[in-house]
Motif scaffolding. Structure first.
Motif, PDB file in Angstrom:
ATOM      1  N   ASP A 218     -36.378   9.372 -77.284  1.00 45.55           N
ATOM      2  CA  ASP A 218     -36.741   8.575 -76.105  1.00 45.55           C
ATOM      3  C   ASP A 218     -37.693   7.428 -76.453  1.00 45.55           C
ATOM      4  O   ASP A 218     -37.704   6.415 -75.771  1.00 45.55           O
ATOM      5  N   VAL A 219     -38.464   7.586 -77.529  1.00 41.43           N
ATOM      6  CA  VAL A 219     -39.360   6.508 -77.944  1.00 41.43           C
ATOM      7  C   VAL A 219     -38.536   5.267 -78.307  1.00 41.43           C
ATOM      8  O   VAL A 219     -38.877   4.139 -77.944  1.00 41.43           O
TER       9      VAL A 219
ATOM     10  N   TYR B  99     -52.710   3.125 -89.628  1.00 44.45           N
ATOM     11  CA  TYR B  99     -51.874   3.523 -88.487  1.00 44.45           C
ATOM     12  C   TYR B  99     -52.483   4.663 -87.692  1.00 44.45           C
ATOM     13  O   TYR B  99     -51.980   5.024 -86.662  1.00 44.45           O
TER      14      TYR B  99
ATOM     15  N   ALA C 293     -42.461   9.140 -73.802  1.00 42.83           N
ATOM     16  CA  ALA C 293     -41.912   8.219 -74.795  1.00 42.83           C
ATOM     17  C   ALA C 293     -42.902   7.142 -75.220  1.00 42.83           C
ATOM     18  O   ALA C 293     -42.542   5.995 -75.422  1.00 42.83           O
ATOM     19  N   LEU C 294     -44.178   7.535 -75.373  1.00 41.05           N
ATOM     20  CA  LEU C 294     -45.171   6.567 -75.858  1.00 41.05           C
ATOM     21  C   LEU C 294     -45.027   6.448 -77.372  1.00 41.05           C
ATOM     22  O   LEU C 294     -44.539   7.364 -78.027  1.00 41.05           O
ATOM     23  N   TYR C 295     -45.461   5.288 -77.917  1.00 41.74           N
ATOM     24  CA  TYR C 295     -45.454   5.136 -79.367  1.00 41.74           C
ATOM     25  C   TYR C 295     -46.646   5.926 -79.904  1.00 41.74           C
ATOM     26  O   TYR C 295     -47.799   5.567 -79.651  1.00 41.74           O
ATOM     27  N   PRO C 296     -46.381   7.025 -80.646  1.00 39.35           N
ATOM     28  CA  PRO C 296     -47.462   7.962 -80.954  1.00 39.35           C
ATOM     29  C   PRO C 296     -48.555   7.389 -81.856  1.00 39.35           C
ATOM     30  O   PRO C 296     -49.678   7.859 -81.827  1.00 39.35           O
ATOM     31  N   HIS C 297     -48.210   6.363 -82.653  1.00 41.28           N
ATOM     32  CA  HIS C 297     -49.193   5.849 -83.602  1.00 41.28           C
ATOM     33  C   HIS C 297     -49.959   4.653 -83.051  1.00 41.28           C
ATOM     34  O   HIS C 297     -50.724   4.041 -83.763  1.00 41.28           O
TER      35      HIS C 297
ATOM     36  N   LYS D  34     -55.409   7.430 -78.865  1.00 34.28           N
ATOM     37  CA  LYS D  34     -53.996   7.628 -79.191  1.00 34.28           C
ATOM     38  C   LYS D  34     -53.393   8.588 -78.163  1.00 34.28           C
ATOM     39  O   LYS D  34     -54.113   9.430 -77.622  1.00 34.28           O
TER      40      LYS D  34
END
Lengths: 301, 358
Positions: free
Chosen positions: A193-194, A300, B90-94, B135
């Motif tokens: 989903d990302v 990151y 669905a977030l960008y984890p980094h 985060k």
């Protein structure tokens, strides 16, 4: 005083019996791994020659001093490092690219998946023998290919830079599948989903890779490269078959150097010392790599 | 100024097949500009697939999808000017909260001052001021979903798409968030399509609700119309909590015969329904109350659930299960037969074979 409960007694029994399970494994490790290691360390401080037999004599750090001062040792480190760095870089880049392609379900992906993994299942000796035939200066098909374009016969395995290039190609060919396997597993573990969110947000495929896929797979990439690096340093069979370390000692790797000392000169003390030097070299390279990787990861985190 | 279209999003004969199996037969649906439309139905009814076809994440097997009058059926998801909020955030984890929200704008080269302005607004609107540098993994579910909503709204899209955004949150937070989303959408006036399996969410948030079953739209109406005039037995059973009671019976001379009991029809129903027709008699638990067109039913309570504001009686009547909502002061004991009033003006009658409301 509290009465002792039945459950507590059972628990105590279980806690006692845990030793029963641990000791066999511990003893096995002690016998097959720790003892030889300590023995090798002792031998490395001695002068032992099997042929002609000379009684062991304690020489302290003489073996190590001799190794460090020999140009052959530094040459073998350089050769090994060149082969490892270039081949691991190629393995990672090609492997990751292939994994991405397979992940995006090209037609016949399941067939490619099997085919791409095959080189990894071959014994390195076989791969080296095949490569030796392929790169034969007169009869090899690679040579034929070059002669079509009017080039004279090339002796791939007797010109040092070419011989190293051949070794890099063989290593890359054989071990890229390992990178494909792990990176593909990593890609398939990423949340879909990302990427769908990024697609809806009109992010191009290249930016999706650069900003999402790559950072999310960075920890895995670091581990994969690390494993390939450590494994790469152990290269011996391929070099042994293809060039035997030659011409001269120009393609001799660390492990081949140790092998030649041990099984051609039967100089056991020297060989043991070399093995420990090998360990130190791998630890140094590994630590430098991990420290560098840590810096990239922190960007990151 | 964005041109206002009466029908902002239109689905014309849109169908979907997965490997030869048609999961969504051709369906038509139009969504008005600024409308909050909720697709609701049991799991596997095709509501999420329909939403994903609007987003472009699934290709439509047939038909056309129009957004603001433009045929987008074959456009990539990015070319449709929608933003989507996903069930799992669905977030960008980094990336930090700020980076998550601003990422798409940075990629598309929006000016820095504009980005800061929009991100600042979104963060203030969603109460995320204290978390901008965190985060996603160190945020709670509710905060993550808020970030996801922020990421969707800063892009100022034409259409918001929500795919069960609240189903991973706990019950209390879900109630809070649904109000927040509703208020936000009204404030921004952006057309929204919202998918949920929770009829309560659908009823509370929607301007219009689409009830779906097995890929087919059963009814499209305002929440109150769905509640009062369900088109068939499925919609009647799906909308309302606790669910409507259904009992088999037949009409006989101004009454409904349920086993050996009879309840009197309201005059309108008596005039409408022919005698001797078999029917499914439907009555909501909350309509067991006194009224002008009152009748009575006796039943055997099995379980009594006092909820404070009212009491639920789960009982049996002629071998069929029945749920009755009564006043907390109503005297009732398990297993002792009791008689409850019934408001016959709220009764529904369905055709036993087709399920259509009579």
């Amino acid at each position: 005083m509290y009465p002792v409960r039945y459950e507590d007694m059972v628990l105590t029994k279980i806690l006692e019996s845990k030793h029963l399970f641990i000791w066999p494994a511990f003893l096995t490790v002690l016998i097959v791994s720790l003892f030889p290691l300590v023995y090798a360390l002792i031998v490395s401080f001695q002068s032992i020659r099997l042929v002609p037999p000379i009684p062991p004599r304690f020489v302290g750090l003489d073996n190590y001093a001799e190794i460090v001062s020999s140009a052959r040792f530094w040459g073998s480190i350089t050769t090994t490092a060149i082969i490892v760095c270039i081949s691991v870089f190629l393995q990672y880049v090609i492997g990751f690219t292939l994994a991405l392609t397979l992940h995006h379900n090209v037609r016949g992906a399941s067939l490619y998946r099997v085919v791409f993994l095959l080189p990894m299942f071959l014994a390195p000796v076989c791969v080296a023998l095949i490569a030796k035939m392929l790169f034969h200066p007169v009869l090899g098909p690679v040579n034929d290919l070059f002669t079509i374009f009017g080039s004279p016969n090339i002796s791939f395995l007797t010109v040092p830079p070419l011989a190293i290039a051949v070794l890099v190609i063989v290593e890359t060919w054989q071990w890229t599948p390992f990178v494909v396997l792990l990176m593909l597993a990593g890609l398939q573990g990423l949340p879909s989903d990302v990427f769908e969110a990024a697609r809806v947000d009109n992010i191009s495929i290249w930016r999706r890779f650069r900003d999402i896929t790559f950072p999310m797979l960075l920890p895995l990439s670091i581990a994969v490269i690390f494993i390939r690096m450590i494994e790469g340093f152990k290269i011996v069979d391929t070099v042994f078959i293809l060039t035997g370390g030659g011409p001269g000692t120009s393609t001799e790797t660390l492990t081949l150097f140790a092998y030649n000392e041990g099984f051609k000169k039967f100089n056991m003390g020297m060989t043991s010392a070399l093995s420990f030097m090998f360990l130190i070299v791998v630890i140094v390279f590994g630590s430098v790599y991990l420290a560098a990787a840590q810096r990239i990861v922190r960007r990151y985190k | 100024m964005r041109k206002v279209f009466m029908n902002h999003v239109e689905l014309k004969q849109v169908s979907k097949s997965f490997g030869g199996i048609q999961v969504i037969p051709p369906l038509d649906l139009s969504i008005r500009s600024g409308e909050f439309l909720v697709l609701v139905g049991p799991s596997g009814c095709g509501k999420t697939t329909t939403l994903r076809m609007v987003a472009g994440l699934e290709d439509a097997s047939g038909g056309e999808i129009l957004i603001s009058g433009v045929n987008v059926t074959n456009n990539r998801p990015g070319e449709r000017d929608c933003s989507m909020v996903f069930q799992n955030y669905a977030l960008y984890p980094h990336m930090s909260v700020r980076d998550n929200i601003s990422y798409a704008m940075r990629v598309h080269g929006v000016e820095k001052s504009e980005i800061d302005l929009r991100v600042g607004d979104a963060i203030k609107l969603l109460g995320l001021e204290d978390y901008i540098d965190r985060k996603p993994r160190s945020l709670s579910g509710g905060q993550r979903q808020r970030v996801a909503i922020g990421r969707a709204l800063v892009r100022k899209p034409q259409v918001f798409l929500f795919d069960e955004p609240l189903s991973n949150l706990d019950a209390k937070l879900r109630v809070e968030m649904r109000t927040e989303i509703k208020l936000l959408q009204r404030k921004l006036g952006t057309t929204a399509i919202y998918v949920t399996h929770d009829q309560m969410e659908a009823m509370t948030m929607a301007d219009r609700v689409v009830v779906m079953r097995a890929g087919v739209i059963e009814q499209v109406d305002s929440p109150i119309t769905l509640y009062e005039e369900p088109i068939n037995q499925f919609v009647a059973s799906f909308i309302g909590s606790p669910a409507m009671n259904f009992m088999e019976g037949f009409i006989n001379d101004g009454t409904v015969v349920l086993g050996d009991q009879q309840v009197t029809l309201s005059p309108e129903d008596a005039a409408r329904l022919c005698s001797a027709t078999p029917v499914i008699f439907g009555i909501r638990p909350e309509h067991f109350r006194r009224s002008d067109h009152q009748s009575e039913l006796s039943l055997t309570p099995n379980v009594v659930e006092p909820l404070g504001a009212h009491t639920l009686i789960l009982g049996s009547l002629e071998g069929q299960k029945i749920t009755v909502q009564v006043d907390p002061r109503f005297e009732v004991e398990p297993d002792i037969r009791c008689t409850v009033p019934i408001d016959m003006s709220q009764a529904h009658f369905f055709n036993p074979t087709s399920g259509i409301r009579l």
